[in-house]
Every structure is written in C-alpha cells, then in structure tokens.
Design a protein around this motif. Structure first.
Motif, mmCIF file in Angstrom:
data_model
loop_
_atom_site.group_PDB
_atom_site.id
_atom_site.type_symbol
_atom_site.label_atom_id
_atom_site.label_comp_id
_atom_site.label_asym_id
_atom_site.label_seq_id
_atom_site.Cartn_x
_atom_site.Cartn_y
_atom_site.Cartn_z
ATOM 1 N N SER A 1 0.832 -1.197 0.000
ATOM 2 C CA SER A 1 0.000 0.000 0.000
ATOM 3 C C SER A 1 0.867 1.246 0.000
ATOM 4 C CB SER A 1 -0.927 0.003 1.216
ATOM 5 O OG SER A 1 -1.649 1.218 1.297
ATOM 6 N N SER A 2 1.841 1.271 0.864
ATOM 7 C CA SER A 2 2.790 2.376 0.883
ATOM 8 C C SER A 2 4.067 1.928 1.586
ATOM 9 C CB SER A 2 2.208 3.612 1.587
ATOM 10 O OG SER A 2 1.972 3.343 2.957
ATOM 11 N N ILE A 3 5.143 2.670 1.302
ATOM 12 C CA ILE A 3 6.442 2.374 1.907
ATOM 13 C C ILE A 3 6.947 3.616 2.611
ATOM 14 C CG2 ILE A 3 8.797 1.561 1.546
ATOM 15 C CD1 ILE A 3 7.888 0.206 -1.009
ATOM 16 N N ASN A 4 7.362 3.456 3.832
ATOM 17 C CA ASN A 4 7.912 4.569 4.597
ATOM 18 C C ASN A 4 9.422 4.606 4.337
ATOM 19 O OD1 ASN A 4 8.216 6.674 6.342
ATOM 20 N ND2 ASN A 4 7.312 5.653 8.099
ATOM 21 N N ASP A 5 10.225 4.370 5.342
ATOM 22 C CA ASP A 5 11.672 4.374 5.151
ATOM 23 C C ASP A 5 12.144 3.124 4.416
ATOM 24 O OD1 ASP A 5 12.682 5.905 8.344
ATOM 25 O OD2 ASP A 5 11.455 6.622 6.666
ATOM 26 N N MET A 6 13.241 3.286 3.675
ATOM 27 C CA MET A 6 13.940 2.162 3.064
ATOM 28 C C MET A 6 15.419 2.334 3.354
ATOM 29 S SD MET A 6 11.997 1.821 -0.622
ATOM 30 C CE MET A 6 12.541 0.137 -0.931
ATOM 31 N N GLY A 7 16.151 1.227 3.290
ATOM 32 C CA GLY A 7 17.561 1.366 3.611
ATOM 33 C C GLY A 7 18.408 0.182 3.206
ATOM 34 N N TRP A 8 19.693 0.379 3.350
ATOM 35 C CA TRP A 8 20.674 -0.665 3.101
ATOM 36 C C TRP A 8 21.410 -0.961 4.405
ATOM 37 C CZ3 TRP A 8 20.891 -3.367 -1.301
ATOM 38 C CH2 TRP A 8 20.313 -2.814 -2.446
ATOM 39 N N TYR A 9 21.613 -2.244 4.654
ATOM 40 C CA TYR A 9 22.373 -2.716 5.799
ATOM 41 C C TYR A 9 23.407 -3.699 5.265
ATOM 42 C CZ TYR A 9 18.672 -0.733 8.679
ATOM 43 O OH TYR A 9 17.788 0.130 9.274
ATOM 44 N N ARG A 10 24.415 -3.979 6.050
ATOM 45 C CA ARG A 10 25.415 -4.948 5.625
ATOM 46 C C ARG A 10 25.888 -5.774 6.810
ATOM 47 N NH1 ARG A 10 30.472 -0.868 4.089
ATOM 48 N NH2 ARG A 10 31.038 -0.294 6.250
ATOM 49 N N GLN A 11 26.356 -6.973 6.477
ATOM 50 C CA GLN A 11 26.878 -7.870 7.504
ATOM 51 C C GLN A 11 28.123 -8.548 6.979
ATOM 52 O OE1 GLN A 11 24.065 -10.724 9.057
ATOM 53 N NE2 GLN A 11 25.277 -11.004 10.916
ATOM 54 N N ALA A 12 29.234 -8.278 7.629
ATOM 55 C CA ALA A 12 30.503 -8.912 7.288
ATOM 56 C C ALA A 12 30.642 -10.198 8.095
ATOM 57 C CB ALA A 12 31.653 -7.960 7.584
ATOM 58 N N PRO A 13 31.468 -11.131 7.625
ATOM 59 C CA PRO A 13 31.652 -12.395 8.349
ATOM 60 C C PRO A 13 32.082 -12.158 9.790
ATOM 61 C CG PRO A 13 32.634 -12.528 6.182
ATOM 62 C CD PRO A 13 32.224 -11.099 6.366
ATOM 63 N N GLY A 14 31.383 -12.791 10.716
ATOM 64 C CA GLY A 14 31.731 -12.679 12.120
ATOM 65 C C GLY A 14 31.311 -11.395 12.790
ATOM 66 N N LYS A 15 30.581 -10.550 12.073
ATOM 67 C CA LYS A 15 30.164 -9.269 12.635
ATOM 68 C C LYS A 15 28.650 -9.138 12.621
ATOM 69 C CE LYS A 15 34.348 -6.669 11.505
ATOM 70 N NZ LYS A 15 34.881 -5.414 10.907
ATOM 71 N N GLN A 16 28.140 -8.195 13.403
ATOM 72 C CA GLN A 16 26.720 -7.946 13.427
ATOM 73 C C GLN A 16 26.295 -7.132 12.209
ATOM 74 O OE1 GLN A 16 25.840 -6.101 17.244
ATOM 75 N NE2 GLN A 16 25.364 -8.098 18.130
ATOM 76 N N ARG A 17 25.022 -7.246 11.867
ATOM 77 C CA ARG A 17 24.488 -6.445 10.778
ATOM 78 C C ARG A 17 24.505 -4.979 11.193
ATOM 79 N NH1 ARG A 17 19.138 -8.565 7.783
ATOM 80 N NH2 ARG A 17 20.506 -10.390 7.884
ATOM 81 N N GLU A 18 24.902 -4.109 10.254
ATOM 82 C CA GLU A 18 24.995 -2.694 10.571
ATOM 83 C C GLU A 18 24.312 -1.841 9.509
ATOM 84 O OE1 GLU A 18 29.066 -1.397 10.665
ATOM 85 O OE2 GLU A 18 29.427 -1.883 8.566
ATOM 86 N N LEU A 19 23.859 -0.682 9.933
ATOM 87 C CA LEU A 19 23.230 0.255 9.023
ATOM 88 C C LEU A 19 24.260 0.853 8.082
ATOM 89 C CD1 LEU A 19 20.843 2.194 8.249
ATOM 90 C CD2 LEU A 19 21.777 3.733 9.967
#
Length: 121
Positions: free
Chosen positions: A29-47
């Motif tokens: 119906s609608s989209i508010n925020d969108m974004g990209w995140y990344r996760q390197a091996p052995g690390k937490q996902r980050e914005l």
C-alpha cells in the motif's frame, strides 16, 4: 506478501565502484523508510544508509562521502551507489523497507535475501 530483491553485487578492486538496486513488490500500500544494511563475516548487521519517503537520507560515518542512496518511489526501488570501495566494505548487503500492506493499518519491516559485495585489495 512483500518481496525485496537486491541486485548489483559482485567482486571489485579497491577504489572501484558498484551500484546496488533493490525492488520491492507484492501487496504494497505504501512504503515509509527504506535502507541498506550490511553484515561482514563474524560481525553484526549494521546500518549503511537510509532514505525516507520524501528523500531525506542518513549514512553510517564509515561510508559518508563515498556511498549515495537514492530512491524511485514510482518503482518502489532504492539504489546504493558505492564509490571508492575499500576491502572493509566487503559484506553481504541487505535491503530493508518499512511497508504497509493493503488492508493493514501498520507498517512492518521487510528484508531482502542480500547480495554479496567483495572488495579485493
């Protein structure tokens, strides 16, 4: 159902560029925020970067000045232009979107499956 599909990842040498795309589809119906995140091996996902429905952007300090997020609301698509890539940018990059589905009153975050970006030194 809502699907997010990323594309554009790959292998690039340090100093090179890549452009990621993410298309949202389904009962949207609608989209508010969108974004990209990344996760390197052995690390937490980050914005990495976010963009609001009216085009306001925000970036992680580590990518500011090198990456640019953009959005095409008509296509439910966001892009991430990545320049001056560094080996430490190597990660799986995920697209996320805060979506309100038809017949829903609330927004929910949806995630793509991710696309691998590898930067060689």
């Amino acid at each position: 159902q809502v699907q997010l599909v990323e594309s554009g990842g790959g292998l690039v040498q340090a100093g090179g560029s890549l452009r990621l795309s993410c298309v949202a589809s389904g009962s949207i119906s609608s989209i508010n925020d969108m974004g990209w995140y990344r996760q390197a091996p052995g690390k937490q996902r980050e914005l990495v970067a976010t963009v609001t429905s009216v085009g306001s952007t925000d970036y992680a300090a580590s990518v500011k000045g090198r990456f640019t997020i953009s959005r095409d609301n008509a296509k439910n698509t966001i892009y991430l232009q990545m320049n001056s890539l560094k080996p430490e940018d190597t990660a799986v990059y995920f697209c996320a979107a805060n979506v309100k589905r038809y017949y829903s009153v609330s927004y929910y975050w949806n995630w793509g499956q991710g696309t691998q970006v590898t930067v060689s030194s």
